[in-house]
Enzyme design. Structure first.
Site, PDB file in Angstrom:
ATOM      1  N   ASP A   9       0.855  -1.184   0.000  1.00  0.00           N
ATOM      2  CA  ASP A   9       0.000   0.000   0.000  1.00  0.00           C
ATOM      3  C   ASP A   9       0.894   1.238   0.000  1.00  0.00           C
ATOM      4  O   ASP A   9       1.631   1.469   0.958  1.00  0.00           O
ATOM      5  CB  ASP A   9      -0.869  -0.056   1.262  1.00  0.00           C
ATOM      6  CG  ASP A   9      -1.783   1.135   1.440  1.00  0.00           C
ATOM      7  OD1 ASP A   9      -1.650   2.138   0.697  1.00  0.00           O
ATOM      8  OD2 ASP A   9      -2.640   1.079   2.340  1.00  0.00           O
ATOM      9  N   ASP A  33      -5.575   7.092  -6.038  1.00  0.00           N
ATOM     10  CA  ASP A  33      -5.946   8.489  -5.800  1.00  0.00           C
ATOM     11  C   ASP A  33      -6.824   8.606  -4.548  1.00  0.00           C
ATOM     12  O   ASP A  33      -6.547   9.390  -3.642  1.00  0.00           O
ATOM     13  CB  ASP A  33      -6.666   9.034  -7.035  1.00  0.00           C
ATOM     14  CG  ASP A  33      -6.799  10.550  -7.046  1.00  0.00           C
ATOM     15  OD1 ASP A  33      -6.114  11.222  -6.262  1.00  0.00           O
ATOM     16  OD2 ASP A  33      -7.583  11.049  -7.873  1.00  0.00           O
TER      17      ASP A  33
END
Length: 169
Positions: A9, A33
């Site tokens: 991540d 995003d």
């Protein structure tokens, strides 16, 4: 420059700068995003709104910078990836610009470490193999006396395997 590969991540990566695969509105969205905006907090959105008020939307292939808010980075470099439309030449050029412009902006900020997600390979449907080739080529060809390390952060197994092969890992 040293190149590393991590599966994980990007919002958890400690780097001077992380790159956001943004949309032209700069106001957050899905995928990377949305994750960056959620994890980074309101400060990132506020700065994106200031940029929009100053220059309008961000064009495909261009890059702008904000603070990283609550993220373990100093900056978020927002670059607008290209939507795949089967025009390989034009799409490839625009995606290459994402990497070039992000690296140039990082250099101007004296960034030593920068982390990239897999730009345009999610909802923008850019073919993952071609996107990986472009990303690796642009990073390997970028000459910098400032940037010491580039980290490719792959969210899924498919991209991780592509990058492992491209980087001979």
């Amino acid at each position: 420059m040293k190149i590393e590969l991590i599966k994980g991540d990007i919002t958890k990566i400690k780097a001077d700068a992380i790159v956001n695969a943004a949309n032209s509105s700069l106001l957050g969205g899905g995928g990377v995003d949305g994750a960056i905006h959620r994890a980074g907090g309101k400060q990132i959105l506020d700065e994106c709104m200031e940029i929009r008020n100053r220059q309008g939307k961000c064009k495909t292939g261009e890059a702008v910078v904000t603070t990283a808010g609550n993220l373990p980075a100093n900056y978020v470099i927002h670059t607008v990836g290209t939507v795949w439309n089967n025009n390989e030449e034009k799409s490839s050029e625009l995606l290459a610009n994402c990497y070039k412009n992000s690296l140039k902006l990082a250099e101007s900020l004296n960034v030593k470490t920068i982390a990239f997600p897999n730009i345009s390979t999610g909802v923008y449907r850019f073919p993952k193999e071609l996107a990986g080739e472009i990303a690796v080529r642009e990073v390997e060809n970028f000459q910098s006396e400032i940037i010491e390390k580039v980290v490719f952060v792959c969210f899924d197994d498919e991209n991780e395997m592509i990058y492992k092969r491209l980087l001979n890992l």
